[in-house]
Design a protein around this motif. Structure first.
Motif: not given
Length: 703
Positions: A139-145, A165-171, A285-295, A337-340
């Motif tokens: 997904e378009v995300n990252a976390c420490v768990y 990897l959705g995050l990597v694909n966006s930033v 990054a926060l703005k990109k993640i929001e749009v990239s997540g929708l896509c 890099n392919n992200a809006p």
């Protein structure tokens, strides 16, 4: 590695990463509420021990007095009451909440040395231990768990880093550094340990109150041994419910305080990220993640649709790029890099609400609040705009492996064919073109229905605008095109304000149109909003009629036949729209009636017959609508479903008989309800689009 690790800001004040006064205040509040909780909890433990001692003594007495199998069972049942209550109260100490790793893939340093070197340097900069392991997720995300348990709030626990990897694909590299630093920021400073402790306490309390599946199975199994024991199991459950009621009320109070602390922890983690990456990268990054997540969600929806045809995607992330490019084209956004790349001006087009309520139950602050604080820090940096994929070796291989993980639970026979990116791009762009309205209307007709109107009167009305493109642009200028969006925003605000007045939404104050109000003012503000809604509805009605009159005049200037044709097409469209609205009402009613069956609820024969009778009544109403759609041919493009419709229209389903529901009939009804509405909605949209395109052709001929 230095070439892939963006430069860190210099001369950053130490005060940037020090916990704020607000953070310290929230910690004190939460710690006070937790201490109160544990005081009550200790009292309950003492009472439970007393209950257990009494039950054990009474159970031994019953067994001694009766000296029989029944006496033994009754004695064991009585003793189990006290024992079970104690087990319930202490079970959370031994429970472990494991993080779901079913859709992740661990990577090793020898396979991804650049990524590991990057993370190592970042842990040095943020004063954080290196993760126990690094895993990749789709997904378009990252976390420490880590796995939550009672002991994790006392003993040090090594954290794991999960990278989507959705995050990597966006930033970009700089944005990736900022996002990773934010995650480490939650655990970076010694002064944050108290916040981490509170987090773990909160999780432990939650586990005790709500994670009871295994305990429930255990106690149910114990009660099933004999009816004599089941009596005392019932008594145990009633006692536990009473304890839960007490603790849950207290937990609600604690959790509300914890949510405030959690928001402060997010601000602090943002500050840590800014201290090593600068303010700007995390904001972008926060703005990109929001749009990239929708896509990305769009890609997953399309993946589900293709599975109906036994097709799977070859590479979700290549498809993700296709959707992001289409999104950028639709809203005229630049790509990086392919992200809006999302600007404030773009976001403000969607931020039409005038109401701002501080959500006391939100664990994260709003993106706007986070951006405001990051901008206030004003920590400069030099952006590295290269893609975050630079850190990964064999990215195409990783993308396909993670795509495979997404399909792991899908049976092999359901994913026989593979759709590559070129095939996906062709189908997606064609679909986007099919379901987009002409740009000249500026989104005025998007996601809405035109107002009802008297077409004889509207087509006979006088048009005051010249029949040319300049008039068309005036009709759909921003002040007019934005009316539906502003109306929607006001209607949403009205719902929230009404919830405040009815005490369904807890808040002491709120902001409206830049002014601060008390809760008691919500009713008067709501009245203002209602008046504005009425004005906007009248504006929308008037403008819809003006639009139709304008194009009617264009048709009339061409010929009487064109004028009559356009009027009839409008009348036909609105008549079909009424049928579609009737269908939606009937379909919704059918699904609500079937609700208890979807949920697997137990019922007697009387209720079952009542449900079947209601379904037969609604089915008869649905058949009238389906006959109408059949007559105008909306099912002709799907011969297989058309045959199902014909069978359904001729059938006389009873839905329940012989003491059981007719599952085959219910399944057919459910399919007909869902698929027929999709097809009728699709027909209505395409019909309306054709009408809008026809209007433009008539205007071009008249101009």
């Amino acid at each position: 590695m230095q070439n892939l690790y963006p430069a860190s800001p210099v001369n950053v004040p130490l005060s940037v990463t020090e916990p704020s006064p607000a953070f310290k205040t929230e910690v004190k509040k939460v710690m006070g509420s937790i201490l109160l909780f544990f005081l009550v909890y200790i009292i309950l433990i003492v009472l439970a021990l007393a209950l257990a001692a009494g039950c054990i003594m009474l159970g031994i007495g019953v067994f001694s007095a009766l000296a029989s199998v029944l006496g033994l069972l009754a004695g064991l049942g009585i003793m189990s009451v006290g024992v079970m209550v104690i087990i319930f109260l202490i079970k959370f100490i031994f429970s472990v909440k494991r993080h779901d790793e079913s859709q992740t893939m661990e990577v090793k340093e020898q396979d991804q040395p650049e990524l590991f070197a990057f993370i190592k340097q970042l842990t040095v900069d943020t004063q954080t231990p290196f993760p126990k392991k690094i895993v990749l997720s789709p997904e378009v995300n990252a976390c420490v768990y880590y796995n939550d348990s009672f002991w994790s709030m006392i003993l040090p626990v090594k954290k794991n880093l999960q990278i989507g990897l959705g995050l990597v694909n966006s930033v970009t590299l700089s944005e990736f550094k900022a996002v990773m630093a934010h995650e480490f920021g939650h655990f970076s400073q010694k002064s944050m340990k108290l916040g981490s402790f509170v987090y773990n306490v909160n999780k432990a309390i939650y586990n005790m109150l709500y994670e009871n599946n295994d305990f429930g199975k255990f106690i149910t199994g114990w009660g099933s041994i004999h009816w004599a024991i089941s009596i005392f199991v019932w008594l145990t459950i009633q006692i536990i419910k009473g304890i839960q009621s007490i603790l849950q009320n207290m937990y609600g109070f604690i959790n509300k305080s914890y949510m405030s602390l959690s928001r402060e922890m997010e601000f602090h983690a943002d500050a840590v990220a800014a201290s090593v990456s600068g303010s700007k990268p995390l904001i972008t990054a926060l703005k990109k993640i929001e749009v990239s997540g929708l896509c990305y969600q769009t890609v997953l929806e399309k993946a589900d649709e293709r599975l109906k045809h036994k097709e799977r995607f070859q590479n979700v992330y290549s498809n993700h790029n296709v959707v992001m490019k289409q999104y950028a084209d639709q809203f005229d956004l630049p790509l990086q890099n392919n992200a809006p790349v999302v600007s404030d001006d773009f976001l403000n087009r969607f931020r039409l609400s005038k109401l701002n309520i501080k959500d006391q139950w939100a664990s994260h602050p709003s993106t706007e609040d986070r951006e405001q604080k990051l901008n206030a820090l004003a920590i400069p940096t030099v952006d590295d705009e290269r893609s975050a994929w630079m850190l990964f070796r064999e990215p195409e291989q990783l993308q396909q492996q993670l795509t495979g993980i997404l399909y792991k639970a899908v049976p092999q026979e359901a994913k026989e064919k593979v759709t590559d990116v070129s095939a996906f791009q062709q189908s997606y762009t064609e679909e986007a073109a099919t379901y987009s309205l002409p740009e000249v209307y500026k989104g005025y007709f998007d996601s809405r229905q035109m107002s009802d109107m008297d077409f004889e009167k509207v087509f006979a009305a006088a048009n005051e605008l010249p029949l040319n493109n300049d008039s068309l642009l005036r009709l759909f200028a921003e002040e007019n095109a934005s009316i539906p969006k502003k109306l929607n925003a006001n209607e949403s605000d009205a719902v929230l304000l009404k919830a405040i007045t009815e005490n369904q939404l807890e808040t002491k104050t709120f902001d409206y149109d830049g002014e601060k109000y008390e809760k008691k003012d919500a009713a008067s503000v709501l009245e203002r909003v209602y008046k504005e809604i009425e004005i906007q509805k009248q504006q929308l009605q008037k403008h819809d009629e003006a639009v139709v009159t304008f194009f009617a005049d264009a048709a009339k200037s061409n010929s009487k036949a064109d004028w009559q044709m356009l009027k009839e097409k409008y009348k036909t469209h609105f008549a079909n729209r009424k049928k579609a609205e009737e269908q939606l009402t009937i379909s919704t009613q059918i699904l609500e009636i079937m609700g208890p069956l979807f949920r697997g609820e137990q019922m007697d024969e009387k209720n079952a017959n009542s449900i079947a009778s209601d379904l037969r009544r609604e089915t008869n109403s649905l058949k009238v609508i389906l006959n109408h759609w059949l007559t105008i041919g909306i099912f002709n493009q799907n011969e297989a479903f058309k045959n199902k419709i014909l069978f359904f229209l001729d059938a006389n389903f009873v839905y329940f008989g012989g003491g059981e529901f007719m599952n085959t009939e219910l399944e057919q009804l459910h399919e007909v309800v869902n698929e027929s509405y999709k097809l009728s909605s699709d027909y209505q949209f395409k019909n309306f689009k054709t009408l809008l395109e026809l209007q433009l052709q008539l205007l071009e001929q008249a101009a």
